[in-house]
Structures are given as C-alpha cells and as structure tokens.
Write a protein that holds these residues in place. Structure first.
Motif, mmCIF file in Angstrom:
data_model
loop_
_atom_site.group_PDB
_atom_site.id
_atom_site.type_symbol
_atom_site.label_atom_id
_atom_site.label_comp_id
_atom_site.label_asym_id
_atom_site.label_seq_id
_atom_site.Cartn_x
_atom_site.Cartn_y
_atom_site.Cartn_z
ATOM 1 N N VAL A 88 -23.772 -10.118 -17.387
ATOM 2 C CA VAL A 88 -22.658 -10.072 -17.663
ATOM 3 C C VAL A 88 -22.054 -11.493 -16.097
ATOM 4 O O VAL A 88 -21.583 -12.286 -16.095
ATOM 5 N N HIS A 92 -20.623 -14.953 -16.492
ATOM 6 C CA HIS A 92 -19.959 -15.996 -15.638
ATOM 7 C C HIS A 92 -20.002 -17.083 -15.214
ATOM 8 O O HIS A 92 -19.496 -18.317 -14.860
ATOM 9 N N GLY A 150 -17.127 -18.761 -22.437
ATOM 10 C CA GLY A 150 -16.339 -17.330 -21.916
ATOM 11 C C GLY A 150 -17.169 -16.906 -23.027
ATOM 12 O O GLY A 150 -17.047 -15.413 -23.102
ATOM 13 N N ALA A 151 -17.218 -16.846 -24.279
ATOM 14 C CA ALA A 151 -17.500 -15.814 -25.732
ATOM 15 C C ALA A 151 -18.922 -15.779 -25.387
ATOM 16 O O ALA A 151 -19.286 -14.015 -25.229
ATOM 17 N N ARG A 152 -19.833 -16.362 -24.420
ATOM 18 C CA ARG A 152 -21.624 -15.716 -24.063
ATOM 19 C C ARG A 152 -20.652 -14.830 -22.788
ATOM 20 O O ARG A 152 -21.382 -13.821 -22.762
ATOM 21 N N VAL A 153 -19.821 -14.644 -21.924
ATOM 22 C CA VAL A 153 -19.748 -13.854 -21.127
ATOM 23 C C VAL A 153 -18.898 -12.143 -21.929
ATOM 24 O O VAL A 153 -18.949 -11.194 -21.691
ATOM 25 N N GLU A 154 -18.595 -12.377 -23.655
ATOM 26 C CA GLU A 154 -17.512 -11.547 -23.329
ATOM 27 C C GLU A 154 -19.165 -10.673 -24.797
ATOM 28 O O GLU A 154 -18.548 -9.682 -24.475
ATOM 29 N N ALA A 157 -20.408 -9.064 -21.666
ATOM 30 C CA ALA A 157 -19.707 -7.224 -21.548
ATOM 31 C C ALA A 157 -20.042 -6.565 -23.174
ATOM 32 O O ALA A 157 -20.545 -5.498 -22.380
ATOM 33 N N ALA A 158 -20.269 -7.018 -24.368
ATOM 34 C CA ALA A 158 -20.505 -6.210 -24.880
ATOM 35 C C ALA A 158 -22.159 -5.680 -25.111
ATOM 36 O O ALA A 158 -22.164 -4.725 -25.744
ATOM 37 N N ARG A 288 -18.939 -6.479 -32.055
ATOM 38 C CA ARG A 288 -18.293 -7.139 -31.066
ATOM 39 C C ARG A 288 -19.242 -8.700 -30.440
ATOM 40 O O ARG A 288 -18.988 -9.310 -30.728
ATOM 41 N N ARG A 292 -18.449 -12.653 -31.345
ATOM 42 C CA ARG A 292 -17.885 -13.408 -30.292
ATOM 43 C C ARG A 292 -19.388 -14.354 -30.364
ATOM 44 O O ARG A 292 -18.856 -15.526 -29.882
ATOM 45 N N ASN A 458 -17.467 2.668 -23.842
ATOM 46 C CA ASN A 458 -16.578 2.399 -22.984
ATOM 47 C C ASN A 458 -16.577 3.167 -22.045
ATOM 48 O O ASN A 458 -16.081 3.066 -20.755
#
Length: 478
Positions: A88, A92, A150-154, A157-158, A288, A292, A458
């Motif tokens: 992650v 970023h 930004g999608a790759r950050v999400e 995170a997933a 998710r 993404r 989560n």
C-alpha cells in the motif's frame, strides 16, 4: 522588453489557437461502474432479508479465548500481512510519483577558457539560469494517470484486507485441526486404557477356562494397534503448533501460548449471519480488487489514446551571464509541438490492447462475483450438512457406549462373549473418531462460510478503531 513581447506575440497567438483547437479532444474513456443483478437472497436461504453484517469478530462465536488471542496476535505479527501493508505504501508512492505537467529547473555553471598562442589570454564565462517548462494537457492524460494510480492504491488496500481474511482463515483452521488431533490423542489414550481393561478381563476368563487363547491374543493385538497410533498423532500436533507460531509471526517454540491446556474442540453456538448477496460487493476484498482493477484498466485507455495526438509545451530559460568583464541577461522562450510519427503504428496498437485489457478486467469482475456467490452457496450447504451430521454422530456415540456397558455386564454373567465385547469396543472407537471429525468439519465449515461472505476482512484495519482495541483486549485477557 516591449519589442520582445511584440516579436513573440504571433508565435504565442498561434500556439494558443492550437491549444484551443485541441481542448475538445479529450481522450478520457467514460467509466461505467459494473453492475450485477443480484437476487434478493441466497438460494439456500429463500426467506433471507437485508441485514447489516456486523459479525466482524465472528470467530468469537466459537467461544474459545485461546483462538481469540491467537488471531489477535497474528493480526499484529504476521509477516505476509506486513508485506501487504508495505505494498500500500508502495502504491501511494507511485501515485505521488506521477510527474506534473510543469517543472522549474535551476542551473549554474562557470567555465574558464584559454586559447594558447592566440594572444587573447584566458576568458571566464559564468552563467545561471532558471528553466521552466509546461506541458499542456488538453486530453486529460495526467488526470487519467492519477486515476489509474489511485485505483491501484485502492487495489493494494483491498489486498491487505484479502491477506487479513486469508490469515484468519488459516489460523482458525489450524487451531481447529490442532484441537481435533489433540482430541484424537485423548481418544486413543482412552481406548488404550479400555482395551487394557479388556485384556485383563480376557486373561481372567482364560484362567478360568471360559475363553480361548485366540481371544486373549486378539485383545492384546488391539492394545498394540492403539499404541502404534499415538506417536503419529503427537508428531502431527507438534507440526500444527509450528504452523500456528509462524502464522503469528513467531519462530516455532517461541509463541508463548499454552496450547496443551484444556483441550476442547471449538464449536459454533450461533447461526452465521450471511446477509444478502449484494453485501458481497462491500465485504469481499477480491470483488473490490476486481472492480478497482477494471477502473484502472479503463483509465489506461485514455493514457494510451493521448499518444495519438500532438504534444504541446511551452518552455524557456532566463538568467544572468558574465563573460570576462561583460554582464548581460540571456533568455529564450517559446512553444513547441511534437506530432506523433506517421509511420509508427504502435500507439494505435497500444490503445487496442488497453481496450482489450479493460474488457478482460470487466469479465474478471463478473467471474469474481459469480465465484463469490458460488462460494457462499457451497459453504452454506456444507455448514448445514455438517451440523446435521455432528448431531447424528453424537447420538451414535451415546448408543455405542450404552451397548458397550451392557455387553461388558453380560460378559461377566456369561451371556456374551469376549468377541462381542471387542466388537462393541471397536464400534465406540470408530464412532468417537467420526464424532471428532464431524465437530472439526463443523468448525471448519463455519469458518469457511464467514470467510466466503468476507466477514472480518476489515478487522484491525486501523489501530485506533474499536474493533482493533477489542482484539488487543482479547489478547491481554488470554
């Protein structure tokens, strides 16, 4: 200075006209969020109603404090989870590394030059400059690069949530398997004691002439058979303990948990809350990730398409210059336009490839959703089946134990033979193992069902969250 601007005015004017002509040429590919026509309930739960899933700590329904503490420890110390968190940070950094459209570049230099034999003597040139460049982006290329990053950050995170879910699955199953093998070891020791008791009874009857040498040897063989089953179980128990330690991020033998205390096979005491199919979009990390990834693939289409058009930039440099004893100001300023190659077809090929990748990503999303629905339905059916099987297995053990006690009493009165007693002992041994395995399978299917709906992904996502605090408290208590 006014003369300079008058000379530049036609060039700048032409440049601005070119920009205005290209502003309407946005290359951004429209993104339509993927849609799946979910049913109102799962097939195996036809009367299901929309429920807010709040069973993030579902494993507490197994009512085992040691398991709670082990999962808390693993969420803090697991190495694979730590690697996923680092990804992650990397994502970023890649987002922040998307270059801006403009830049300022200061430079400075000093040079001394001497032409031997020229008679002019050495000369020194010093200069400093501030260069500026601005790449006009009427196509929105940078915006789409930021969207994709930004999608790759999400996605990263997933993937942390997915790693967390996998960790909880592996730790829960390892603990259930540990208690299962420990229970088998208990059963083997109990069977060994019971069979030794049968050997004593057989020997007494043999001395009285009430049974044969064959029956006595057979009962002794059963004792030896039981003894051979104990060492492999002990080895398997140690192996699972090592697995648990590594999952928790500790070296084998250094976990610091007493796993040999009260041996009790964990069993769920509540029915799982599986909600409705649409809950999978929120709970399942793999869905998710797929969504993404599709968004990033769509954004990359616009990035590739921008290479089909001219690139417009405005740049220049200004700074003082000193040559010998003379000083002055040196500058240049002007626009530039770079047209794509007329012979190179690779940019168009890359656009076609990006379109294909986006379509693949969309199909992958649909496949992921279908697989998730299948997982829930299969896990639900397996859990229901194992719950019924465990109830039947308990009844079977109870009846076989009753038959064993009756047979032992009849042997003492001479109305039953040692062979009858041996048979009932074998039946109990088999029924006990079947029950232990059914309880193990019930626990594993309970774990699988909760994992299949994404519950717990989560947990511990933020160190200051109430869920994280509750896990930490559980670790302290245990």
């Amino acid at each position: 200075m006014k003369k300079i601007f008058r000379r530049l005015a036609p060039v700048v004017g032409y440049f601005m006209v070119s920009i205005l002509g290209l502003v309407g040429c946005s290359t951004e590919e429209p993104y339509n969020k993927p849609f799946f026509n979910f049913a109102r309930s799962y097939k195996s739960v036809p009367n299901g109603a929309p429920l807010l899933l709040t069973n993030d700590l579902w494993w507490k329904n197994l009512d085992d404090r040691t398991l709670n503490a082990l999962i808390a420890r693993a969420l803090e110390g697991n190495i694979d989870l730590a690697i996923a968190r680092e990804r992650v940070i990397e994502a970023h950094s890649n987002l922040e590394g998307v270059p801006p459209n403009g830049d300022l570049t200061p430079t400075a230099s000093i040079r001394r030059r001497d032409q031997i034999g020229s008679g002019n003597g050495p000369s020194t040139r010093s200069e400093a400059a501030l260069g500026a460049n601005w790449l006009f982006d009427p196509y929105g290329s940078r915006k789409q690069k930021l969207q994709a990053a930004g999608a790759r950050v999400e996605v990263a995170a997933a993937e942390v949530d997915a790693a967390r879910l996998l960790l909880i699955l592996n730790m829960s199953n390892a603990y259930i398997d540990l208690r299962y093998n420990q229970r088998l070891l208990q059963l083997r020791n109990q069977q060994l004691a019971s069979r030794r008791k049968t050997v004593g009874l057989t020997r007494s009857l043999f001395d009285q002439g009430s049974t044969t040498r064959v029956e006595m040897v057979r009962t002794e063989a059963l004792v030896a058979e039981t003894q051979t089953q104990i060492p492999p179980l002990q080895a398997q128990i140690q192996s699972i303990k090592n697995d648990i330690a590594v999952l928790a991020g500790a070296a084998p033998g250094t976990l610091g948990f007493n796993l040999d205390g009260y041996v009790h096979q964990p069993q769920p005491n509540l029915a799982p809350n599986i909600g409705i199919p649409a809950d999978l979009l929120r709970n399942r990390p793999d869905i998710r990730i797929a969504e993404r990834s599709y968004y990033a693939a769509v954004s990359e289409i616009g990035v590739a398409r921008a290479n089909l058009y001219p690139r417009l930039s405005l740049g220049g440099s200004i700074g003082p210059v000193r040559v010998g004893g003379l000083e002055g100001l040196e500058y240049f300023f002007g626009p530039s336009i770079v047209f794509p190659s007329l012979l190179d077809k690779s940019p168009k090929a890359r656009v076609a490839a990006r379109h294909s990748q986006a379509r693949q990503a969309h199909e992958q999303w649909k496949s992921t959703v279908l697989s998730a629905l299948r997982d829930v339905e299969n896990a639900r059916a397996a859990y229901k089946g194992s719950a019924e099987s465990s109830r039947t297995a308990r009844r079977s053990v109870r009846l076989y134990r009753e038959a064993r006690d009756l047979t032992r009493d009849q042997v003492g009165r001479g109305s039953a033979t040692i062979r009858d007693l041996i048979d009932t002992e074998e039946n109990i041994a088999d029924a006990d193992v079947v029950l232990a395995n059914e309880v193990r399978q019930l626990g594993r299917n309970f774990v699988l069902l909760n994992i299949s709906i994404g519950a717990g992904s989560n947990v511990g996502g933020h160190k200051d969250s109430p869920v994280s605090q509750e896990i930490a408290a559980a670790a302290v208590e245990d």
